[in-house]
Motif scaffolding. Sequence first.
Motif, PDB file in Angstrom:
ATOM      1  N   ARG A  62      -1.329   1.280  -5.014  1.00  0.00           N
ATOM      2  CA  ARG A  62      -0.653   0.101  -4.474  1.00  0.00           C
ATOM      3  C   ARG A  62       0.091  -0.629  -5.589  1.00  0.00           C
ATOM      4  O   ARG A  62      -0.177  -0.413  -6.768  1.00  0.00           O
ATOM      5  CB  ARG A  62      -1.643  -0.835  -3.796  1.00  0.00           C
ATOM      6  CG  ARG A  62      -2.583  -1.537  -4.736  1.00  0.00           C
ATOM      7  CD  ARG A  62      -3.608  -2.403  -3.981  1.00  0.00           C
ATOM      8  NE  ARG A  62      -4.444  -3.145  -4.878  1.00  0.00           N
ATOM      9  CZ  ARG A  62      -5.487  -2.682  -5.532  1.00  0.00           C
ATOM     10  NH1 ARG A  62      -5.821  -1.416  -5.396  1.00  0.00           N
ATOM     11  NH2 ARG A  62      -6.191  -3.445  -6.332  1.00  0.00           N
ATOM     12  N   ASP A 113       0.846  -1.181   0.000  1.00  0.00           N
ATOM     13  CA  ASP A 113       0.000   0.000   0.000  1.00  0.00           C
ATOM     14  C   ASP A 113       0.887   1.239   0.000  1.00  0.00           C
ATOM     15  O   ASP A 113       1.678   1.444   0.917  1.00  0.00           O
ATOM     16  CB  ASP A 113      -0.900  -0.022   1.233  1.00  0.00           C
ATOM     17  CG  ASP A 113      -1.847   1.158   1.282  1.00  0.00           C
ATOM     18  OD1 ASP A 113      -1.876   1.954   0.325  1.00  0.00           O
ATOM     19  OD2 ASP A 113      -2.565   1.281   2.289  1.00  0.00           O
ATOM     20  N   PHE A 114       0.776   2.052  -1.040  1.00  0.00           N
ATOM     21  CA  PHE A 114       1.566   3.282  -1.142  1.00  0.00           C
ATOM     22  C   PHE A 114       0.820   4.495  -0.623  1.00  0.00           C
ATOM     23  O   PHE A 114       1.314   5.606  -0.706  1.00  0.00           O
ATOM     24  CB  PHE A 114       1.980   3.547  -2.588  1.00  0.00           C
ATOM     25  CG  PHE A 114       2.945   2.547  -3.157  1.00  0.00           C
ATOM     26  CD1 PHE A 114       3.936   1.975  -2.381  1.00  0.00           C
ATOM     27  CD2 PHE A 114       2.867   2.183  -4.484  1.00  0.00           C
ATOM     28  CE1 PHE A 114       4.828   1.065  -2.912  1.00  0.00           C
ATOM     29  CE2 PHE A 114       3.761   1.281  -5.038  1.00  0.00           C
ATOM     30  CZ  PHE A 114       4.743   0.715  -4.240  1.00  0.00           C
TER      31      PHE A 114
END
Length: 167
Positions: free
Chosen positions: A82, A49-50
């Motif tokens: 993501r 997850d970014f």
Amino acid sequence: TAVAEAGVHIGGPMTVVTAQIGGDMFIVDGKHLKIGIPIRVGGLFATMDFGDLAVIDGYTPPVILTDSNGGEQTFNNGDSLRAELSGPMVSAGLAAEGWLTPQLGLRAEVGFSMGFFGDMKIRSGDQDIPIESNAIVKPDGSSDPAGLAPEGGSFGLSGFAGIVYRL
């Protein structure tokens, strides 16, 4: 002994799911003690997850990308961002089982695993963003392409102890 295993590993923004099949080859195969080598092959799938997508200052959202088929993809500030990786994996180790009754025993295992990442996707919602896209830029606020070239893998050591039951 034939074995099928599945695992889920969650750590911070990364989740890894593994599935393997294989067998235990026992070198010592006694009534009350077994010692052997567990060997497994399978695959792994990981997500990272970014956080939220951010459009570079000076540009007006939404970002519209045209895919190779001429279709358009639209991205806005705040959309989820993501990465997804997948690839094959192998593992091996040393296992010992001590049988307390004909059906119930204790098992301890130490081993290592190796995963190889071969396919990476960057996703926002249900849309893929090609990793070579100029829309994927360095996180330093510039508009310089990130130049992603995913390759590599993972290596890990593991150990566990548990109860085994014969069906």
